[in-house]
Design a protein around this motif. Structure first.
Motif, PDB file in Angstrom:
ATOM      1  N   VAL A  96       0.848  -1.203   0.000  1.00  0.00           N
ATOM      2  CA  VAL A  96       0.000   0.000   0.000  1.00  0.00           C
ATOM      3  C   VAL A  96       0.882   1.251   0.000  1.00  0.00           C
ATOM      4  N   VAL A 100       0.380   4.204  -2.775  1.00  0.00           N
ATOM      5  CA  VAL A 100       0.200   5.629  -2.470  1.00  0.00           C
ATOM      6  C   VAL A 100       1.344   6.445  -3.079  1.00  0.00           C
ATOM      7  N   LEU A 130      -6.244   8.436  -5.299  1.00  0.00           N
ATOM      8  CA  LEU A 130      -6.818   7.118  -4.932  1.00  0.00           C
ATOM      9  C   LEU A 130      -8.329   7.209  -4.746  1.00  0.00           C
ATOM     10  N   ARG A 131      -8.811   8.427  -4.565  1.00  0.00           N
ATOM     11  CA  ARG A 131     -10.248   8.598  -4.287  1.00  0.00           C
ATOM     12  C   ARG A 131     -11.094   8.067  -5.441  1.00  0.00           C
ATOM     13  N   ARG A 150      -6.202  -3.583   4.210  1.00  0.00           N
ATOM     14  CA  ARG A 150      -5.693  -2.204   4.211  1.00  0.00           C
ATOM     15  C   ARG A 150      -6.465  -1.338   3.208  1.00  0.00           C
ATOM     16  N   ILE A 151      -6.734  -1.910   2.038  1.00  0.00           N
ATOM     17  CA  ILE A 151      -7.456  -1.139   1.012  1.00  0.00           C
ATOM     18  C   ILE A 151      -8.871  -0.813   1.498  1.00  0.00           C
ATOM     19  N   PHE A 154      -8.948   2.131   3.527  1.00  0.00           N
ATOM     20  CA  PHE A 154      -8.845   3.365   2.729  1.00  0.00           C
ATOM     21  C   PHE A 154     -10.214   3.786   2.185  1.00  0.00           C
TER      22      PHE A 154
END
Ligand code: NDP
Length: 301
Positions: A96, A100, A130-131, A150-151, A154
């Motif tokens: 991740v 990023v 990433l939005r 983890r994703i 987010f």
């Protein structure tokens, strides 16, 4: 070999160390006949195995054991062990982080400050975000699941492809990699580097990811058709990529190095002191358990 493994093994066994797999040239026949176990972080092929007539076990440092000819070992009834699980979270963290970094241009922004350019100008806005993205994971195994968690945190939806649906996983499943690539705009590869995955991330898959697409590979370099990836990054077929692994490590082609929208790391997924020590520990415990009880802790299937 990692110092921690060398220390643990040295208390139990007589150690013979060689710097590469050229075992025929390096060790006498008598010495080779005395060797019953191997601890390795290099290529172990059928010739290497044949050179050790009393070999019982090959303990490989790492969870991916593509460098070991495990099928040949099995045909000779030799056990192969790897180091699963102890590195899952570390590799997922790096994955991740790389994602990023690629999307928000962290390495470039750092270079901008270090080059003292901030004093005279503002860093340009990152084209990518990433939005509102949808993330596809190619390989929903031990590490893939840790990446997916983890994703999720987010706030992004996760989908995945593996050869069969993974047990206990509620993410959207796609039976083909191409279908997954059509459905997402971030693709993360975390599959083993074996014959079934060679160059499966090809021109079609990259094209399906689309012009906003981001590709991240932390599995093995062989999984990617690198010429197709270079072409896709050059022409804007996808937007950017991040690789922790390349096919011919540690060699990286000039064509790859020339790409502004490609971030490459030197295969550091599990490479922290703590995690590499845990891997070394498990490697050594596999050998010790085998010779003490006849059962290895983490034999490959
Ligand atoms: P697992 O065996 O737990 O998971 C592998 C996943 O890949 C499974 O979901 C499996 O599902 C899937 N898979 C395997 N072959 C295929 C295929 N041909 N097509 C589609 N899916 C496939 O492994 P780990 O998660 O522990 O590790 C994965 C790999 O990550 C390692 O083998 C290694 O190469 C790499 N790695 C890289 C690191 C780094 O430093 N960059 C560090 C650690 C690992 P199914 O069998 O159902 O298809």
């Amino acid at each position: 070999m990692h110092e921690h493994a060398r220390r643990m093994l040295g208390t139990q066994f007589n150690l013979v160390e060689i710097p590469d797999c050229n075992i025929q040239a390096r060790l006498s026949q008598d010495l080779r006949a005395s060797i019953r176990g191997v601890a390795c972080r290099t290529r172990i092929d059928s010739q290497f195995i044949d050179a050790l007539p009393n070999l019982e076990i090959v303990a490989s440092y790492g969870v991916g054991y593509d460098a070991v000819d495990a099928a040949y070992a099995r045909s000779k009834k030799i056990i192969v062990t790897n180091t699963p699980d102890v590195l899952n979270e570390e590799v997922a963290d790096l994955t991740v982080g790389l994602l990023v970094s690629v999307v928000r241009e962290i390495p470039k922004a750092h270079a901008f400050v270090r080059e003292r350019r901030w004093q005279t100008s503002e860093y340009p806005l990152s084209r990518l975000t990433l939005r509102n993205r949808r993330v596809g994971i190619y390989g929903m195994g031990r590490i893939g699941r840790c990446i997916a968690r983890r994703i999720e945190a987010f706030g992004l939806p996760v989908a995945y492809h593996s050869r069969r649906p993974a047990d206990g996983v509620a993410y959207d499943y796609f039976p083909s990699l191409l279908e997954l690539a059509h459905a997402v705009d971030v693709l993360i590869a975390i599959v083993p580097g074996d014959a079934s995955t060679v160059k499966t991330v090809n021109a079609d898959v990259l094209s399906a990811l689309g012009p906003e697409g981001v590709f991240i590979n932390v599995g093995r370099g062989t999984v990617v058709d690198e010429e197709a990836l270079i072409g896709a990054l050059r022409t804007g077929t996808i937007a950017a990529a991040g690789l922790d692994v390349v096919a011919d490590e540690p060699k990286v082609s000039e064509n790859m190095l020339a790409l502004e929208n490609l971030t490459i790391l030197p295969h550091i997924g599990s490479a922290s002191v703590a995690t590499r020590t845990a891997m070394a520990d498990l490697l050594a415990r596999n050998l010790i358990a085998w010779f003490q009880s006849g059962a290895a802790i983490t034999p490959v299937s």
